[in-house]
Scaffold this active site. Sequence first.
Site, PDB file in Angstrom:
ATOM      1  N   ASN A  10    -102.441   0.065   5.174  1.00 16.13           N
ATOM      2  CA  ASN A  10    -103.333   0.075   6.334  1.00 16.13           C
ATOM      3  C   ASN A  10    -103.057  -1.195   7.122  1.00 16.13           C
ATOM      4  O   ASN A  10    -103.442  -2.284   6.707  1.00 16.13           O
ATOM      5  CB  ASN A  10    -104.791   0.114   5.854  1.00 16.13           C
ATOM      6  N   LYS A  12    -104.236  -2.038   9.881  1.00 19.61           N
ATOM      7  CA  LYS A  12    -105.419  -2.440  10.658  1.00 19.61           C
ATOM      8  C   LYS A  12    -105.003  -2.737  12.104  1.00 19.61           C
ATOM      9  O   LYS A  12    -104.095  -2.105  12.621  1.00 19.61           O
ATOM     10  CB  LYS A  12    -106.110  -3.630  10.000  1.00 19.61           C
ATOM     11  N   HIS A  95    -113.334   4.101   6.642  1.00 20.20           N
ATOM     12  CA  HIS A  95    -113.028   2.750   6.161  1.00 20.20           C
ATOM     13  C   HIS A  95    -114.260   1.867   6.351  1.00 20.20           C
ATOM     14  O   HIS A  95    -114.983   1.994   7.334  1.00 20.20           O
ATOM     15  CB  HIS A  95    -111.829   2.184   6.932  1.00 20.20           C
ATOM     16  N   GLU A  97    -114.623  -1.044   7.323  1.00 18.68           N
ATOM     17  CA  GLU A  97    -114.670  -1.800   8.589  1.00 18.68           C
ATOM     18  C   GLU A  97    -115.207  -0.924   9.713  1.00 18.68           C
ATOM     19  O   GLU A  97    -115.872  -1.414  10.625  1.00 18.68           O
ATOM     20  CB  GLU A  97    -113.280  -2.364   8.906  1.00 18.68           C
ATOM     21  N   GLU A 165    -112.839   1.713  -2.328  1.00 19.47           N
ATOM     22  CA  GLU A 165    -112.640   0.366  -1.814  1.00 19.47           C
ATOM     23  C   GLU A 165    -113.967  -0.398  -1.841  1.00 19.47           C
ATOM     24  O   GLU A 165    -114.758  -0.287  -0.888  1.00 19.47           O
ATOM     25  CB  GLU A 165    -112.132   0.415  -0.376  1.00 19.47           C
ATOM     26  N   GLY A 171    -110.056  -7.687   1.813  1.00 14.07           N
ATOM     27  CA  GLY A 171    -109.672  -8.864   2.582  1.00 14.07           C
ATOM     28  C   GLY A 171    -110.223 -10.179   2.045  1.00 14.07           C
ATOM     29  O   GLY A 171    -110.174 -11.205   2.729  1.00 14.07           O
ATOM     30  N   SER A 211    -107.834  -6.082  -1.728  1.00 14.70           N
ATOM     31  CA  SER A 211    -107.048  -7.249  -2.153  1.00 14.70           C
ATOM     32  C   SER A 211    -105.971  -6.897  -3.177  1.00 14.70           C
ATOM     33  O   SER A 211    -105.719  -7.663  -4.112  1.00 14.70           O
ATOM     34  CB  SER A 211    -107.979  -8.361  -2.681  1.00 14.70           C
TER      35      SER A 211
HETATM   36  C1  PEP Z   1    -107.975  -2.123   3.411  1.00  2.68           C
HETATM   37  O1  PEP Z   1    -107.878  -2.469   4.577  1.00  2.68           O
HETATM   38  O2  PEP Z   1    -108.213  -0.942   3.159  1.00  2.68           O
HETATM   39  C2  PEP Z   1    -107.807  -3.125   2.366  1.00  2.68           C
HETATM   40  C3  PEP Z   1    -107.959  -2.746   1.127  1.00  2.68           C
HETATM   41  O3  PEP Z   1    -107.507  -4.405   2.755  1.00  2.68           O
HETATM   42  P1  PEP Z   1    -106.972  -5.608   1.807  1.00  2.68           P
HETATM   43  O4  PEP Z   1    -105.868  -5.041   0.961  1.00  2.68           O
HETATM   44  O5  PEP Z   1    -106.473  -6.638   2.780  1.00  2.68           O
HETATM   45  O6  PEP Z   1    -108.113  -6.076   1.001  1.00  2.68           O
END
Ligand code: PEP
Length: 253
Positions: A10, A12, A95, A97, A165, A171, A211
Amino acid sequence: MKRIPVIAGNWKMNTGIDDAVKLVKTMLPDLEKFSSVEKVVCPPFVSLDAVKKALKESSVKLGAQNLFYEDKGAYTGEVAPPMLAGLCEYVIIGHSERRQYFGETDEIVDKKLKAAIKNGLKPIFCIGEKLEENESGKTELVLLRQLLVCSDHANFSNGIIIAYEPVWAIGTGRAATAAQAEKTIAYIRRVVTEQQGGDIGGAVRILYGGSVTAANIAELMKQLDIDGALVGGASLKVDDFVSIARQASEIKK
Ligand code: PEP
């Protein structure tokens, strides 16, 4: 039941068109070597067409990061499912976010799932609890709510991938441990099985996200119920994303 593992990146709101094409072209020769894992990249909307051309005839698949649920109309700034159909195979839906910054509720996520499926797109359906929900022991309750609001209408036999997630892990550099992720993902699989039957529960692919790095992917992939990862930050770094895909492919061979 054999489930083909998935490593999805992803990107983003990162990379313009030129950078997106450069990034994918740099990764592509290595990603192509890992045939036992499905690889997906999800660049921003504006780069989808250019990345699709760069991916032509490769085994790496393309996903969008969002869609709107109406087919067309006066929805300034939105992207309709039929616009994505034929352009990409996957679409990230729900997601955290989007839930956090753009007010997406379970009901909106449900409409988006249905719209994606109706248009032949495969959702990467994101669910996960916030830190305070985790700390107050509400993780399973939250996931159940997120799954049930959506699963009534979006039958999981339509190629949906679920991405667990935990919001506190996205992040932050604080990934869930492999044991934590496995326990929760096994719970999600049990819920899907109870709701939709063993065939679907056993077949649906469930990813961990939050992460994920080249240093922690191996332990995650050794878990029975974890079928891959949705990778944010590390998917923008060629060496890291290639290493994640390589390890996933070797472990789940
Ligand atoms: C994500 O954006 O779905 C995500 C898991 O981000 P990160 O790997 O940066 O934590």
